[in-house]
Design a protein around this motif. Structure first.
Motif, PDB file in Angstrom:
ATOM      1  N   LEU A 829       0.841  -1.213   0.000  1.00 23.62           N
ATOM      2  CA  LEU A 829       0.000   0.000   0.000  1.00 23.62           C
ATOM      3  C   LEU A 829       0.871   1.257   0.000  1.00 23.62           C
ATOM      4  CD1 LEU A 829      -2.812  -1.072   2.502  1.00 23.62           C
ATOM      5  CD2 LEU A 829      -2.623  -1.504   0.057  1.00 23.62           C
ATOM      6  N   PHE A 830       1.917   1.246  -0.824  1.00 26.27           N
ATOM      7  CA  PHE A 830       2.865   2.349  -1.042  1.00 26.27           C
ATOM      8  C   PHE A 830       3.784   2.591   0.161  1.00 26.27           C
ATOM      9  CE2 PHE A 830      -0.761   3.298  -3.771  1.00 26.27           C
ATOM     10  CZ  PHE A 830      -0.149   3.564  -4.979  1.00 26.27           C
ATOM     11  N   ALA A 831       3.709   1.779   1.215  1.00 24.58           N
ATOM     12  CA  ALA A 831       4.453   2.073   2.447  1.00 24.58           C
ATOM     13  C   ALA A 831       5.927   1.738   2.348  1.00 24.58           C
ATOM     14  CB  ALA A 831       3.840   1.315   3.624  1.00 24.58           C
ATOM     15  N   SER A 832       6.322   0.876   1.421  1.00 28.46           N
ATOM     16  CA  SER A 832       7.720   0.449   1.368  1.00 28.46           C
ATOM     17  C   SER A 832       8.639   1.457   0.687  1.00 28.46           C
ATOM     18  CB  SER A 832       7.829  -0.890   0.642  1.00 28.46           C
ATOM     19  OG  SER A 832       7.377  -0.767  -0.701  1.00 28.46           O
ATOM     20  N   GLN A 833       8.089   2.370  -0.144  1.00 27.97           N
ATOM     21  CA  GLN A 833       8.944   3.252  -0.933  1.00 27.97           C
ATOM     22  C   GLN A 833       8.647   4.732  -0.738  1.00 27.97           C
ATOM     23  OE1 GLN A 833       8.348   1.922  -4.963  1.00 27.97           O
ATOM     24  NE2 GLN A 833       9.495   0.018  -4.692  1.00 27.97           N
ATOM     25  N   GLY A 837       4.161  10.304   5.630  1.00 26.54           N
ATOM     26  CA  GLY A 837       3.032  11.220   5.611  1.00 26.54           C
ATOM     27  C   GLY A 837       2.129  10.997   4.416  1.00 26.54           C
ATOM     28  N   PHE A 838       2.735  10.738   3.272  1.00 28.77           N
ATOM     29  CA  PHE A 838       1.973  10.457   2.050  1.00 28.77           C
ATOM     30  C   PHE A 838       1.205   9.141   2.191  1.00 28.77           C
ATOM     31  CE2 PHE A 838       1.926   8.680  -2.341  1.00 28.77           C
ATOM     32  CZ  PHE A 838       1.120   9.644  -2.933  1.00 28.77           C
ATOM     33  N   VAL A 839       1.847   8.114   2.748  1.00 19.93           N
ATOM     34  CA  VAL A 839       1.196   6.808   2.913  1.00 19.93           C
ATOM     35  C   VAL A 839       0.063   6.908   3.935  1.00 19.93           C
ATOM     36  CG1 VAL A 839       1.576   4.400   3.548  1.00 19.93           C
ATOM     37  CG2 VAL A 839       3.343   5.643   2.312  1.00 19.93           C
ATOM     38  N   ALA A 840       0.273   7.662   5.011  1.00 17.96           N
ATOM     39  CA  ALA A 840      -0.794   7.816   6.006  1.00 17.96           C
ATOM     40  C   ALA A 840      -2.028   8.485   5.389  1.00 17.96           C
ATOM     41  CB  ALA A 840      -0.281   8.626   7.194  1.00 17.96           C
ATOM     42  N   ARG A 841      -1.795   9.439   4.498  1.00 16.91           N
ATOM     43  CA  ARG A 841      -2.930  10.101   3.841  1.00 16.91           C
ATOM     44  C   ARG A 841      -3.651   9.129   2.894  1.00 16.91           C
ATOM     45  NH1 ARG A 841      -6.777  12.594   4.314  1.00 16.91           N
ATOM     46  NH2 ARG A 841      -7.364  14.505   3.214  1.00 16.91           N
ATOM     47  N   PHE A 855      -5.451   2.318  -7.001  1.00 21.18           N
ATOM     48  CA  PHE A 855      -5.375   2.523  -8.452  1.00 21.18           C
ATOM     49  C   PHE A 855      -5.323   4.014  -8.786  1.00 21.18           C
ATOM     50  CE2 PHE A 855      -7.350  -1.623  -7.966  1.00 21.18           C
ATOM     51  CZ  PHE A 855      -6.662  -2.383  -8.890  1.00 21.18           C
ATOM     52  N   LYS A 856      -6.101   4.802  -8.083  1.00 20.88           N
ATOM     53  CA  LYS A 856      -6.149   6.228  -8.390  1.00 20.88           C
ATOM     54  C   LYS A 856      -4.811   6.904  -8.088  1.00 20.88           C
ATOM     55  CE  LYS A 856      -9.904   7.302  -6.021  1.00 20.88           C
ATOM     56  NZ  LYS A 856     -11.075   8.073  -5.560  1.00 20.88           N
ATOM     57  N   VAL A 857      -4.203   6.552  -6.970  1.00 21.78           N
ATOM     58  CA  VAL A 857      -2.902   7.146  -6.640  1.00 21.78           C
ATOM     59  C   VAL A 857      -1.846   6.685  -7.636  1.00 21.78           C
ATOM     60  CG1 VAL A 857      -1.081   7.231  -4.892  1.00 21.78           C
ATOM     61  CG2 VAL A 857      -3.466   7.430  -4.197  1.00 21.78           C
ATOM     62  N   ALA A 858      -1.845   5.406  -7.996  1.00 20.84           N
ATOM     63  CA  ALA A 858      -0.862   4.897  -8.962  1.00 20.84           C
ATOM     64  C   ALA A 858      -1.023   5.590 -10.307  1.00 20.84           C
ATOM     65  CB  ALA A 858      -1.014   3.386  -9.113  1.00 20.84           C
ATOM     66  N   LEU A 859      -2.274   5.771 -10.743  1.00 23.85           N
ATOM     67  CA  LEU A 859      -2.519   6.428 -12.026  1.00 23.85           C
ATOM     68  C   LEU A 859      -2.104   7.895 -11.985  1.00 23.85           C
ATOM     69  CD1 LEU A 859      -3.696   5.684 -14.795  1.00 23.85           C
ATOM     70  CD2 LEU A 859      -5.906   6.552 -13.996  1.00 23.85           C
ATOM     71  N   CYS A 860      -2.350   8.568 -10.856  1.00 30.17           N
ATOM     72  CA  CYS A 860      -1.935   9.972 -10.725  1.00 30.17           C
ATOM     73  C   CYS A 860      -0.416  10.107 -10.725  1.00 30.17           C
ATOM     74  CB  CYS A 860      -2.518  10.562  -9.450  1.00 30.17           C
ATOM     75  SG  CYS A 860      -4.307  10.779  -9.467  1.00 30.17           S
ATOM     76  N   LEU A 861       0.271   9.183 -10.084  1.00 29.98           N
ATOM     77  CA  LEU A 861       1.735   9.235 -10.061  1.00 29.98           C
ATOM     78  C   LEU A 861       2.312   9.070 -11.458  1.00 29.98           C
ATOM     79  CD1 LEU A 861       2.502   7.112  -6.850  1.00 29.98           C
ATOM     80  CD2 LEU A 861       2.883   9.559  -7.135  1.00 29.98           C
ATOM     81  N   SER A 884      12.902   4.416  -8.270  1.00 29.98           N
ATOM     82  CA  SER A 884      13.739   5.269  -7.417  1.00 29.98           C
ATOM     83  C   SER A 884      13.318   6.730  -7.436  1.00 29.98           C
ATOM     84  CB  SER A 884      15.209   5.150  -7.851  1.00 29.98           C
ATOM     85  OG  SER A 884      15.631   3.814  -7.814  1.00 29.98           O
ATOM     86  N   THR A 885      13.016   7.266  -8.587  1.00 28.50           N
ATOM     87  CA  THR A 885      12.763   8.710  -8.692  1.00 28.50           C
ATOM     88  C   THR A 885      11.333   9.083  -8.307  1.00 28.50           C
ATOM     89  OG1 THR A 885      14.369   8.754 -10.494  1.00 28.50           O
ATOM     90  CG2 THR A 885      12.990  10.706 -10.204  1.00 28.50           C
ATOM     91  N   ILE A 886      10.365   8.297  -8.727  1.00 29.04           N
ATOM     92  CA  ILE A 886       8.973   8.642  -8.427  1.00 29.04           C
ATOM     93  C   ILE A 886       8.698   8.680  -6.918  1.00 29.04           C
ATOM     94  CG2 ILE A 886       6.607   7.746  -8.607  1.00 29.04           C
ATOM     95  CD1 ILE A 886       7.085   7.095 -11.452  1.00 29.04           C
ATOM     96  N   PRO A 887       9.213   7.738  -6.114  1.00 31.30           N
ATOM     97  CA  PRO A 887       8.923   7.813  -4.668  1.00 31.30           C
ATOM     98  C   PRO A 887       9.489   9.048  -3.979  1.00 31.30           C
ATOM     99  CG  PRO A 887       9.576   5.591  -5.267  1.00 31.30           C
ATOM    100  CD  PRO A 887       9.843   6.449  -6.461  1.00 31.30           C
TER     101      PRO A 887
END
Length: 1036
Positions: A829-833, A837-841, A855-861, A884-887
């Motif tokens: 759930l995005f917590a590893s990278q 604060g972003f993951v908590a939101r 899916f929505k967060v992955a598509l926005c990224l 590496s760069t996106i996180p």
């Protein structure tokens, strides 16, 4: 060809030689008796001197650290000549790295003394990196250089800090302990102990059935005969508290007070969960008449699961419940090990009253194969420890060594909260002489420390200097003392009259040989010592008040002191009764004050842990109105029973969630979701209590223990090995693996559980984890077949295809499927990278929108970085950018991504894509297998294999031909060089011949005619004689 070779050589040189831009904070020499717990204080001392620009070897400057195998060179940053350096040493001399957990930008390493150079000494160099993320790369590069240098010199591998982290850990069930008479027990010992423990349990249950109010506090020892020896059986006691399940371990293992409350992470969680110890050690315990004599039954109702850790030189038994070490034994104290379906080890147990005895601790594992693995690990650890002890010559410290006392102090305060560490240091200072206390206090106060942590660093600095000075004197004393003992022993043996003498050789100091008179203390020093060290006990010199001189009397006050007319001879019973009553009231008041102080310390520690957990930058900070809204909702009495409006809850979450109350909000959201959506009975999780799950052993322990160090490794709460955070995480993952047997444990769940633990307690996190897994259906992606994860990857690909066709096409051209970069996003759930604060939101939205938000967060990224993705023109560059760069998002990018995800609605598309996936899967499964195509494919595969084999043969021949060509070319080059040399030599000889002929012609022209005729006749005779000799030689 030459250009390519030159380029390759340049690349290899660049790989071999590295340099890093750092700040060099300074260095300091070390005493050879300096231990690992002292090192952080030494680094803090060097760092403090450099920050305050004090004189000495610690001067901060910008440097370039060159790594040129096998050398490490520190060069000033403004120097262009690498030969001008600050220091230089071989990489293999580095023995240990120190990475500051409080400030990740600082690191240091130790240089050991060189055995071939007696004048060399240990040193510590401290550096600071501008970017904390650079530190692991620097340490890793230095280690690589060191390993390469050691490999070249064929020396044994040096030890490192990672030994503790590489130690083996197993989950065991503590069964009990047995007191034995010998260090070598019979082979049936473990079986006999298990039978006796079972018998105890049966007798305990029968006695509980006969008595309405059973007394759990029974006698802890039983004498019984097993085999040929008398054994003293003891099992875990039931004391009505969690700590009681291993109370016998704490009391019978010789632990001091500091060992009993020692915890693995800042000594906070243990202080919060520790129960007050029962007073009155000598109090008798009532027993029921039907209970057997001297029997302590095992209490199976308590959690007796422990983590059994096999370290480098010791074994530890760690309780995940109390977050503390309940048993610690060195290998030298363990005499033997034994195993059946259980296992145990016999070790020496020191008793305060009486001689040392041997105790066997018995444990149970989840399977017999795990028992075999534990015993094999113990055997290997014993062998390795023995080899290490024999290979290195350690400096031994006796119990009276000053450096040993400092080592114990540093070990005791390691990881403690600064105020609690200060109290421990003050308690240690009270054992020093009055002059030493005054001297240290004055020096520390002159430096004006700004905080408790800085004051502790200064006190440890002066204590280290004092102990090093004392250590030199102590060494001379010990030399004289042993010389005196040896001389006395010689005289004793020679005289033969020593039967009535009793003298023991001791390794302690010689303080008992000389009688030091009590030192007089002035009234000013008494007041000073009371203020400076309030925890100090009155010294011997302060107790002799009657010996004070008239010059040391207290000054007269404006009001004369009232002398009590009472004396021991004149006191009446009423006066003594009043004094006794006053003493009782004061004692009650003191107890109340101590309890209140403990409560305040526990509250402060709890606040510190909470602050440490929530140490992350919040995204979309809440306004005061939103905080007030959540306060009203969380204080509503009917929040768990009345359904609220979904739109109202959704709008409140979209406005923000306060970080301090995020755990409570998540619990509220999960309760409201369950009120709106009730799971069918067959899909609901088992209703097994959390505490009952913790009492069981899990078969997933190895996978869980391995992933503990990989889960949020940079977060302070989880960074300590087997600390409070990691032990809580282990409990949570273990409980869920036992609850959900189909999923068990899968990589990725640890990050989800870890984020929940940062915002709530263990039991609350367990309930919330069940909600995420079962109610929201996240557990489907962790199933062994992982069909749900495949569906999610298909859905993400379809979303990219429909919304961002150019990105989809670019990724397909380079054969990059979503599982290469998006699988960790869904599993963790995005917590590893991504930032916490972003993951908590994201979790805030997950509780109200479900898995759609992933899916929505992955598509926005992907959409926000589509320009950079399209610019990458290779497989590796694209994957590296995605991983590496996106996180590494900025705060504004995170807020923008969350805002876009809130406004997006893709629920219909996701449902349609899921149906589409199942339809395609059914079509593939229903289609008949193409037999002709399969035969043709098999033929093509065989032909391809033959072609590959021929290709390999041709490649081998080509390589051999190239080698032959290279040898021929080298021989041709040698022949050409020899030919050129011969031509050059021939040319020089012809020139020399021509010059000689010219000389002869000049000489002939200068000689008379008669002389020329004589010369010709002489040459003719010499030529005829030479021909005659040649013919004579040719004849046989």
């Amino acid at each position: 060809m030459e250009g390519q070779d030159g380029k390759g050589n340049n690349d290899s040189n660049q790989k071999a030689d590295k340099r890093f831009a750092l700040w060099y904070m300074g260095w300091s020499s070390l005493d050879k008796r300096t231990t690992l717990p002292m090192l952080p204080w030494l680094v803090a001392e060097i760092r403090r001197k450099s920050e305050k620009n004090e004189s000495g070897p610690a001067q901060a400057r910008e440097v370039q650290l060159y790594l040129s195998p096998p050398l490490i060179r520190c060069v000033p940053a403004n120097s262009s000549n690498p030969s001008v350096f600050i220091f230089e040493h071989k990489a293999q001399f580095i023995s240990r790295f120190i990475h500051n957990s409080h400030d990740l930008s600082y690191f240091a390493y130790l240089i050991r003394s060189q055995p071939d150079n007696p004048e060399s000494e240990m040193a510590c160099h401290v550096f600071k990196a501008c970017d904390p993320n650079q530190v692991p790369e620097v340490i890793s590069s230095i280690r690589q250089v060191s390993k390469a240098a050691l490999k070249e010199e064929s020396k044994p591998k040096q030890e490192s800090d990672e030994s503790f982290y590489n130690s083996q850990k197993f989950e065991v069930l503590y069964c009990g302990k047995v007191t034995v008479n010998h260090k070598k027990a019979p082979s049936t010992l473990i079986d006999d102990c298990i039978d006796k423990f079972r018998q105890h349990e049966i007798e305990r249950n029968s006695s509980l059935c006969e008595v309405d109010e059973p007394e759990p506090n029974l006698n802890e020892e039983e004498l019984s005969e097993v085999g040929n020896g008398n054994l003293d059986m003891t099992s875990s006691s039931s004391t009505g508290s969690l700590l009681g399940s291993f109370e016998c371990i704490l009391e019978d293992s010789g632990f001091g007070e500091q060992q009993e409350i020692r915890t693995r992470c800042n000594s906070l969680a243990g202080g919060l969960q520790k129960r007050p110890r029962e007073t009155g050690k000598g109090s008798t315990r009532r027993r029921h008449a039907s209970a057997p004599n001297n029997v302590q039954p095992s209490d199976a109702d308590k959690n007796r699961t422990m983590l059994f850790q096999v370290g480098r030189f010791e074994v530890n038994l760690i309780s995940p419940d109390t977050k503390s070490v309940v048993l610690e034994k060195n290998f030298k104290d363990i005499s033997s090990c034994s195993q059946t379906d259980h296992f145990g080890f016999i070790c020496r147990d020191v008793v305060e009253s009486g001689p040392a005895q041997y105790v066997c601790y018995v444990f149970q594992c989840a399977s017999e194969s795990l028992v075999d693995e534990v015993m094999l690990t113990l055997k290997q650890a014993f062998t390795t420890a023995a080899a290490l002890q024999s290979s290195k010559n350690q400096i031994k410290l006796c119990e009276a060594c000053p450096m040993h006392d400092l080592h114990k102090l540093c070990e005791r305060i390691e990881g403690l909260y600064p105020p609690r560490a200060k109290l421990a240091i003050q308690k240690y200072l009270s054992q020093l002489s009055d002059n030493e206390q005054v001297n240290i206090f004055e020096r520390v106060q002159k430096m004006k420390p700004a905080s408790d942590h800085e004051e502790n660093e200064l006190v440890i600095l002066h204590l280290r200097q004092l102990c090093e000075t004392k250590q030199k004197v102590h060494g001379l004393k010990m030399l004289l003392f042993y010389s005196f003992e040896l001389a006395y022993l010689v005289l004793f043996l020679c005289s033969g009259n020593g039967e009535g003498r009793k003298r023991s050789l001791s390794g302690c100091s010689t303080d008992s040989l000389t009688l030091v008179p009590p030192r007089r203390v002035s009234w000013r020093q008494k007041i000073f010592l009371r203020v400076a060290s309030p925890m100090s006990k009155p010294s011997a010199s302060m107790q002799h008040v009657d010996h004070m001189d008239g010059r040391e009397l207290l000054p007269l006050s404006p009001r004369a002191p009232q002398v009590s007319p009472l004396s021991p001879e004149q006191g009446s019973p009423a006066d003594y009764r009043a004094l006794w009553k006053k003493a009782i009231h004061q004692q009650i008041l003191l107890i109340r004050m101590e309890k209140e102080n403990q409560r305040l310390e526990a509250s402060r520690d709890e606040l510190h842990i909470r602050k440490m957990k929530l140490d992350y930058q919040e995204v979309c900070q809440c306004s005061k109105e939103v905080q007030a809204l959540w306060d009203r909702k969380l204080s509503s009495p009917c929040r768990t029973k009345v359904q609220w409006d979904k739109e109202e809850i959704h709008s409140a979450v979209c406005q923000g969630v306060p970080k301090s109350r995020r755990g409570e909000v998540w619990l509220l959201l999960s309760q409201q979701y369950r009120l709106h959506h009730r799971l069918p009975q067959r899909q609901q999780p088992p209703e097994t209590p959390y505490q009952d799950l913790l009492k069981q052993l899990t078969a997933q322990q190895h996978a869980i223990l391995v992933d503990l160090g990989r889960t949020f490794p940079t977060h302070q709460y989880f960074s300590t090995q087997l600390g409070a955070g990691q032990l809580s995480l282990y409990n949570l993952l273990k409980a869920y693996s036992l609850l959900d047997t189909e999923v068990g444990y899968c990589q990725g769940i640890s990050f989800v559980a870890g984020l929940l633990l940062l915002h709530m307690s263990e039991e609350q996190a367990f309930d919330t984890l069940k909600f995420l897994m079962y109610d929201l259906g996240i557990r489907r992606q962790y199933r062994p077949d992982m069909i749900s994860l495949q569906i999610q990857m298909y859905q993400l690909s379809r979303l990219l295809h429909d919304y961002h066709r150019n990105v989809y096409t670019h990724l397909e051209e380079h054969e990059i499927c979503p599982s290469l970069y998006a699988a960790p996003w869904f599993l963790t759930l995005f917590a590893s990278q991504f930032p916490l604060g972003f993951v908590a939101r994201i979790f805030d939205l997950l509780f109200v929108q479900g898995t759609e938000v992933i899916f929505k967060v992955a598509l926005c990224l992907l959409s926000s970085h589509r320009g950079e993705i399209l610019e990458c023109d290779g497989f590796e560059s694209i994957v590296d950018y995605l991983k590496s760069t996106i996180p590494t998002l900025t705060h504004s990018q995170m807020e923008e991504t969350i805002t876009k995800a809130i406004k997006m609605d893709i629920s219909k598309q996701l449902h349609a894509y899921e149906v589409e996936y199942h339809v395609l899967q059914d079509e593939l499964s229903d289609a008949p297998p193409p037999s002709e195509d399969s035969d043709r494919l098999d033929k093509l595969e065989k032909a391809n294999a033959q072609l590959k084999k021929q290709n390999m043969d041709l490649l081998e021949k080509l390589q051999a031909a190239r080698l032959k060509i290279q040898t021929l070319e080298s021989s041709v080059e040698s022949f050409l060089s020899r030919e050129s040399k011969m031509k050059h030599l021939l040319r020089s000889l012809e020139q020399e011949k021509a010059s000689y002929q010219k000389t002869i012609e000049r000489m002939r022209s200068s000689l008379p005619s008669d002389a020329v005729a004589d010369v010709e006749m002489t040459q003719l005779k010499s030529s005829t004689n030479g021909k005659a000799k040649e013919t004579a030689c040719k004849k046989p």
